[in-house]
Design an enzyme around this catalytic site. Structure first.
Site, PDB file in Angstrom:
ATOM      1  N   TYR A 107      31.805  68.647   3.817  1.00 21.77           N
ATOM      2  CA  TYR A 107      30.611  67.960   4.339  1.00 21.77           C
ATOM      3  C   TYR A 107      29.460  68.051   3.335  1.00 21.77           C
ATOM      4  CZ  TYR A 107      26.782  67.081   7.720  1.00 21.77           C
ATOM      5  OH  TYR A 107      25.685  66.605   8.395  1.00 21.77           O
TER       6      TYR A 107
ATOM      7  N   SER B 273      21.743  64.659   5.077  1.00 21.93           N
ATOM      8  CA  SER B 273      21.539  65.935   5.769  1.00 21.93           C
ATOM      9  C   SER B 273      20.751  66.839   4.831  1.00 21.93           C
ATOM     10  CB  SER B 273      22.896  66.581   6.052  1.00 21.93           C
ATOM     11  OG  SER B 273      22.748  67.954   6.363  1.00 21.93           O
TER      12      SER B 273
END
Ligand code: BGC
Length: 255
Positions: free
Chosen positions: A156, A143
Site C-alpha cells: 500500500y 494517503s
C-alpha cells in the site's frame, strides 16, 4: 453552486471517500459518473440519493485495474454528458501485510487497483482533455502513507508513493496543456478500509491519540477539499499534494 455543469468521474465511487465525493460534487451541481466494480445495489441507492436531492449521476461498472475498462469509463462519461472536466482517481485497497508477508498476488493486486488505475486514468483523462481543448483537472486520492511509512502495510505504501510521483510528473508534463494534476493525501478516515481498526477500542484509542485533532476524518471532510480543488478557486495548484490529515503526519511521541 461551485461545480455547475461540470462532468466529474469518481473511481471507486460507491463507497467510502468516493461516495462522499459523489454526494458533495452532485450537491454542487456537477454531472457525476460513479465508477464501481462491486455492489451495484449501492451504486443504485447512491444514484437515487443524488437524484432525490435534485442532482445528476450515472453508474459505470469498470474495473480500473484494467486499462480497457478505464478507457471505457472515460468514453462513457463523454458520451453521457458531452465532455469531461474532472477525473478523481479515488479507488484504492490495502492488504495490511508487511514486507515479510506480502505475496506476489497481494502486491500485484494493490499496485493494479491503486497505482496502475491512477496512471492509466490520468492518461485517458489527459487524452480526452487534449482532444476537447481547454484543459482539465485530474485529482488523485493517495494517503499520508505516500510519504510516511506504515509498518505492516508495505505494498500500500509503495503504491501511494508511486501516486505521489505520478502527480508530480504528470502535473509537470501536462501543465502546458492547461491540465492540472493534484493529489489529496488523507490521514485516517472513517471508511470501510479502517473497519478493523474501528471495531477494536484499543486500536481506536491509540489512533485517535496519535492525531492532533483527536479523531478520524469523516469522508465528507475529504470531499470538501475535492470540491474546493475542482471549483476554479484552486486554478494555480498543480503537481502537488494537499495533505488532509488532522496533523497525524507531524506525529510526535512527546517524550
Ligand atoms: C490507511 C489506513 C490508516 C490511515 C492512517 C490510511 O491511508 O488506509 O489504514 O489507518 O492511513 O494511518
Amino acid at each position: 453552486m461551485l461545480l455547475t455543469g461540470k462532468t466529474i468521474v469518481v473511481t471507486g465511487g460507491n463507497s467510502g471517500i468516493g461516495e462522499a465525493i459523489v454526494l458533495a460534487a452532485a450537491a454542487e451541481g456537477a454531472n457525476v459518473v460513479i465508477d464501481y466494480v462491486a455492489h451495484p445495489e449501492e451504486t443504485t441507492a447512491l444514484i437515487a440519493q443524488v437524484e432525490a436531492a435534485g442532482g445528476r449521476a450515472v453508474g459505470v461498472r469498470a474495473d480500473v485495474s484494467k486499462v480497457a475498462d478505464v478507457q471505457t469509463m472515460i468514453r462513457t462519461a463523454v458520451e453521457t454528458y458531452g465532455r469531461l472536466d474532472v477525473l478523481v482517481n479515488n479507488a484504492g485497497i490495502e492488504t495490511r501485510t508487511s514486507v515479510l508477508e506480502t505475496t506476489e498476488d497481494d502486491f500485484d493486486t494493490v499496485m493494479a487497483v491503486n497505482l496502475k488505475s491512477a496512471f492509466f486514468g490520468t492518461q485517458a483523462a489527459a487524452r480526452q482533455f487534449v482532444a476537447q481543448g481547454g484543459g482539465g483537472l485530474i485529482l488523485t486520492v493517495s494517503s499520508v502513507h505516500e510519504d510516511w511509512p506504515m509498518p505492516g502495510n508495505a505494498a500500500y505504501c509503495v503504491s501511494k508513493g508511486g501516486i505521489r510521483m505520478l502527480t508530480r510528473t504528470a502535473g509537470v508534463e501536462l501543465g502546458p496543456h492547461g491540465i492540472r494534476v493534484v493529489n489529496i493525501a488523507p490521514g485516517a478516515v472513517a471508511t470501510p478500509i479502517n473497519a478493523s481498526t474501528e471495531s477494536d477500542p484499543l486500536k481506536m484509542k491509540a489512533l485517535d491519540g496519535a492525531i492532533p485533532l483527536g479523531r478520524m476524518a469523516e469522508p465528507a471532510e475529504i470531499a470538501d477539499v475535492v470540491v474546493f480543488l475542482a471549483s476554479g478557486r484552486a486554478g494555480y495548484m498543480t503537481a502537488t499534494t494537499v495533505v488532509v490529515d488532522g496533523g497525524i503526519m507531524q506525529g510526535s511521541v512527546g517524550l
